[in-house]
Structures are given as C-alpha cells and as structure tokens.
Design a protein around this motif. Sequence first.
Motif, PDB file in Angstrom:
ATOM      1  N   PHE A 207       0.834  -1.205   0.000  1.00 10.51           N
ATOM      2  CA  PHE A 207       0.000   0.000   0.000  1.00 10.51           C
ATOM      3  C   PHE A 207       0.867   1.254   0.000  1.00 10.51           C
ATOM      4  N   GLU A 208       1.962   1.231   0.761  1.00 14.69           N
ATOM      5  CA  GLU A 208       2.844   2.400   0.807  1.00 14.69           C
ATOM      6  C   GLU A 208       3.453   2.683  -0.565  1.00 14.69           C
ATOM      7  N   ILE A 209       3.804   1.626  -1.293  1.00 15.67           N
ATOM      8  CA  ILE A 209       4.331   1.815  -2.652  1.00 15.67           C
ATOM      9  C   ILE A 209       3.265   2.446  -3.534  1.00 15.67           C
ATOM     10  N   TYR A 210       2.034   1.889  -3.460  1.00 17.40           N
ATOM     11  CA  TYR A 210       0.931   2.437  -4.266  1.00 17.40           C
ATOM     12  C   TYR A 210       0.641   3.886  -3.883  1.00 17.40           C
ATOM     13  N   ALA A 211       0.550   4.162  -2.586  1.00 16.97           N
ATOM     14  CA  ALA A 211       0.174   5.500  -2.126  1.00 16.97           C
ATOM     15  C   ALA A 211       1.230   6.534  -2.516  1.00 16.97           C
ATOM     16  N   PHE A 212       2.507   6.171  -2.358  1.00 16.52           N
ATOM     17  CA  PHE A 212       3.573   7.120  -2.690  1.00 16.52           C
ATOM     18  C   PHE A 212       3.595   7.377  -4.203  1.00 16.52           C
ATOM     19  N   THR A 213       3.492   6.291  -4.987  1.00 15.93           N
ATOM     20  CA  THR A 213       3.479   6.445  -6.443  1.00 15.93           C
ATOM     21  C   THR A 213       2.267   7.245  -6.896  1.00 15.93           C
ATOM     22  N   GLY A 214       1.107   6.908  -6.329  1.00 20.47           N
ATOM     23  CA  GLY A 214      -0.113   7.622  -6.695  1.00 20.47           C
ATOM     24  C   GLY A 214      -0.068   9.088  -6.324  1.00 20.47           C
ATOM     25  N   THR A 215       0.497   9.384  -5.153  1.00 20.69           N
ATOM     26  CA  THR A 215       0.597  10.779  -4.716  1.00 20.69           C
ATOM     27  C   THR A 215       1.495  11.578  -5.655  1.00 20.69           C
ATOM     28  N   ILE A 216       2.624  10.971  -6.051  1.00 22.20           N
ATOM     29  CA  ILE A 216       3.528  11.654  -6.981  1.00 22.20           C
ATOM     30  C   ILE A 216       2.825  11.922  -8.307  1.00 22.20           C
ATOM     31  N   LEU A 217       2.116  10.919  -8.804  1.00 19.88           N
ATOM     32  CA  LEU A 217       1.435  11.093 -10.092  1.00 19.88           C
ATOM     33  C   LEU A 217       0.334  12.136 -10.000  1.00 19.88           C
ATOM     34  N   ILE A 218      -0.433  12.092  -8.919  1.00 18.33           N
ATOM     35  CA  ILE A 218      -1.564  13.013  -8.778  1.00 18.33           C
ATOM     36  C   ILE A 218      -1.085  14.444  -8.574  1.00 18.33           C
ATOM     37  N   ILE A 219       0.042  14.606  -7.897  1.00 18.52           N
ATOM     38  CA  ILE A 219       0.562  15.953  -7.667  1.00 18.52           C
ATOM     39  C   ILE A 219       1.434  16.413  -8.831  1.00 18.52           C
ATOM     40  N   LEU A 220       2.355  15.548  -9.287  1.00 15.06           N
ATOM     41  CA  LEU A 220       3.332  15.976 -10.280  1.00 15.06           C
ATOM     42  C   LEU A 220       2.753  16.094 -11.689  1.00 15.06           C
ATOM     43  N   THR A 270       2.699  17.877   3.224  1.00 13.71           N
ATOM     44  CA  THR A 270       1.852  16.952   3.981  1.00 13.71           C
ATOM     45  C   THR A 270       2.026  15.508   3.545  1.00 13.71           C
ATOM     46  N   TYR A 271       2.093  15.250   2.231  1.00 13.09           N
ATOM     47  CA  TYR A 271       2.029  13.879   1.731  1.00 13.09           C
ATOM     48  C   TYR A 271       3.343  13.330   1.205  1.00 13.09           C
ATOM     49  N   LEU A 272       4.316  14.176   0.911  1.00 13.91           N
ATOM     50  CA  LEU A 272       5.587  13.680   0.387  1.00 13.91           C
ATOM     51  C   LEU A 272       6.726  13.860   1.384  1.00 13.91           C
ATOM     52  N   GLN A 273       6.399  14.044   2.654  1.00 13.63           N
ATOM     53  CA  GLN A 273       7.429  14.250   3.669  1.00 13.63           C
ATOM     54  C   GLN A 273       7.978  12.904   4.140  1.00 13.63           C
ATOM     55  N   PRO A 274       9.254  12.835   4.472  1.00 16.65           N
ATOM     56  CA  PRO A 274       9.779  11.613   5.088  1.00 16.65           C
ATOM     57  C   PRO A 274       9.108  11.374   6.438  1.00 16.65           C
ATOM     58  N   LYS A 275       8.800  10.137   6.722  1.00 18.23           N
ATOM     59  CA  LYS A 275       8.028   9.826   7.921  1.00 18.23           C
ATOM     60  C   LYS A 275       8.709  10.270   9.214  1.00 18.23           C
ATOM     61  N   SER A 276      10.006  10.120   9.278  1.00 12.90           N
ATOM     62  CA  SER A 276      10.705  10.394  10.532  1.00 12.90           C
ATOM     63  C   SER A 276      11.246  11.815  10.625  1.00 12.90           C
ATOM     64  N   LYS A 277      11.001  12.626   9.641  1.00 13.50           N
ATOM     65  CA  LYS A 277      11.643  13.936   9.606  1.00 13.50           C
ATOM     66  C   LYS A 277      10.956  14.943  10.514  1.00 13.50           C
ATOM     67  N   TYR A 278       9.627  14.892  10.595  1.00  7.66           N
ATOM     68  CA  TYR A 278       8.884  15.906  11.333  1.00  7.66           C
ATOM     69  C   TYR A 278       8.210  15.300  12.561  1.00  7.66           C
ATOM     70  N   SER A 279       8.055  16.117  13.585  1.00  4.52           N
ATOM     71  CA  SER A 279       7.343  15.692  14.788  1.00  4.52           C
ATOM     72  C   SER A 279       5.848  15.701  14.520  1.00  4.52           C
ATOM     73  N   PRO A 280       5.036  14.991  15.362  1.00  7.21           N
ATOM     74  CA  PRO A 280       3.575  15.008  15.177  1.00  7.21           C
ATOM     75  C   PRO A 280       2.994  16.408  15.189  1.00  7.21           C
ATOM     76  N   ASP A 281       3.511  17.296  16.056  1.00  7.43           N
ATOM     77  CA  ASP A 281       2.987  18.667  16.106  1.00  7.43           C
ATOM     78  C   ASP A 281       3.283  19.422  14.814  1.00  7.43           C
ATOM     79  N   THR A 282       4.458  19.186  14.242  1.00  6.34           N
ATOM     80  CA  THR A 282       4.789  19.844  12.975  1.00  6.34           C
ATOM     81  C   THR A 282       3.869  19.358  11.867  1.00  6.34           C
ATOM     82  N   LYS A 283       3.581  18.062  11.856  1.00  9.30           N
ATOM     83  CA  LYS A 283       2.671  17.512  10.849  1.00  9.30           C
ATOM     84  C   LYS A 283       1.271  18.110  10.995  1.00  9.30           C
ATOM     85  N   LYS A 284       0.849  18.326  12.234  1.00  7.43           N
ATOM     86  CA  LYS A 284      -0.463  18.934  12.467  1.00  7.43           C
ATOM     87  C   LYS A 284      -0.498  20.359  11.928  1.00  7.43           C
TER      88      LYS A 284
END
Length: 326
Positions: A207-220, A270-284
């Motif tokens: 799912f992560e592969i699909y979601a990341f690929t889909g997000t890139i296609l939908i945005i890019l 929001t959607y193309l950020q590395p998972k570990s880069k930002y804290s939960p508060d920053t994501k909010k």
Amino acid sequence: MRIRKTQGSTRAMRGGNHSSVTEFILLGFSNYPELQRQMFGAFLVIYLVTLMGNAIIMSVIFLDQSLHIPMYLFLQNLSAVETGFSTAVMPEMLVVLTSTKATISFGGCFAQMYFILLFGGTECFLLGAMAYDRFAAICYPLSYPVIMNKGVFTKLVMCSWLSGTMMTSLQTTWVFSFPFCGSNEINHISCETPAVLELACADIFFFEIYAFTGTILIILTPFLLILLSYIRILFAILKMPSSTGRQKAFSTCASHLTSVTLFYGTACMTYLQPKSKYSPDTKKLMSLAYSLLTPLLNPLIYSLRNKEMKRAVVKLWERKVVFNTT
C-alpha cells in the motif's frame, strides 16, 4: 486503552492479538490545553470566512451571466472544492478542540478520509485544467473559443471529479481493509491517511508503494502541466507589444499562480514528507496550512486581484440596494 470490541474480535485477539476497532480518538492539540479555547475561536472565524468567501464567489458567478465563461466556471468549481475540503476537516476539528475525549466512529473516520482525498485529488486535476485554460486564452486568443468550447470545458471538469473519485475510492477502501490493533488514538487533527495507517497491525508495504506512487502522479502530473503552460504563457506575454496587455495578462495569471503555489506547496509538505523527519505537532501544523490557509485565501486571492470579479460583486450589490429601496 479505549477500544470497543465485538465477541468475534475477542476470539481474534486470543488467536492473533488483533481487535476490531469501532471508534477512534482524535488527539488534535490535546497536549496544549491552555491554547485550545483560543484555537477554537480562531479556527471558527477562519472557517466561517472561508465558507462566506467561497459562497460569494459561487453565487456571483452563478448570478452574473457575463461570468459564464470557462475561466470563471473553473473558479466556481474550485470554490466548491475548497468549501467541501474545509467542511470535511474543520467541523470535526472544532469538536476536538472542545472535547476532553473527541471520538469519531469507524464509519465517520472512513467518511472524513474519503472526502479529504476526494476534494484534495480533484483540486490537483482542476488546477491543471485551469492552467490549460489560461494557456489557451493567452497564447491562442483568436482560437480560444474553439479550443475551450463548452464541450471541452465540461470534459475537463468531469475528468477532474472522476479522477479524484476513483483514486479516493480505491485508497480509502484499501486503508480501512487493514486490521487495527493496540491504541485507537490518532495523533492528528483529522483522519488523514498517514495518521490512520500508524494504527494498522498488518504489512502495509504494498500500500505504501501504491500510495507514494499515486501521490507523486496526482501531484506531479498536474503540476508539470501547469509548469509547461505557464512557461509558454510567459513567453507569449513577453512578446506582447503593448505594456497594458502585458500587465493585464500578468494580473490574470497572478491569482492562479498564487493559488497553485499555496496548494502544491502544502500538499507536498503533507504527503511527500519523510516519515521520521517531522514531529507530530509539525505535521499537524502543516495539515492546518493545507486545510485552513488554502481554502481561506482562495476567495481573497481571486476577488482582490480580479477586476471582473470585483465589478460583478459591486454590480450585484448595487442591484440589491436598488431592489431594497424600491
């Protein structure tokens, strides 16, 4: 741990330590209780201004026949998308800010994620269609009525909504097909996909592969269309002999470019950020920029920078005043 379980889920838990979640708890900004009252007031004002501004744009375009051209009909659709997106997030967030335990049902979380993805995905495609409309109007003004006729406009709008719907239906259904176990607390302001997936107790690699690929296609894909369109527009504007014509063309495109920059900038964060880069508060906070800032500024950008829109608003206001005095 606050999870409701059915009898079947209890048996499943004995065998595989899984449970069937029937509700989630949105944490929002619960770690800042002293600020929640101020946040509630600010977010409520922003939400009401957003609704009012986009409602004015949709109403003015609907009532003024001179604005029934593709440029403004695209804008009308964009205002509808912004209204829907804001409404998918803000009412529930206001509830979270006023509750000690802000629960949302399994079905409610599904619905919120569905509409967040629907309006977000549709806006991606719609902004691309709007860029193509401006490209045709400025680069091929004589052929524009043929290039962007009623049929082409209708197809572009329908494709935007249908593409958003298909992507949303697949992704939301897939997310909620995963089993959820452990805590049911979503450390976010809404049921966005990354936050909900953190609670899934299954292998989500594919799912992560699909979601990341889909997000890139939908945005890019729409973004590349916008970029190419505005490169051509820039060259066409620079070739204009009249400085007045160049100024008008730049003014026409400035509002769209501002909206595009705001939307794609916050979407990427929001959607193309590395998972570990930002804290939960920053994501909010980034999600707030996406769900509050863009829908709020859309009506301000288009009404303040567009002479035709301002003229139409004034004309309708004067007509209302005359009607009330007679």
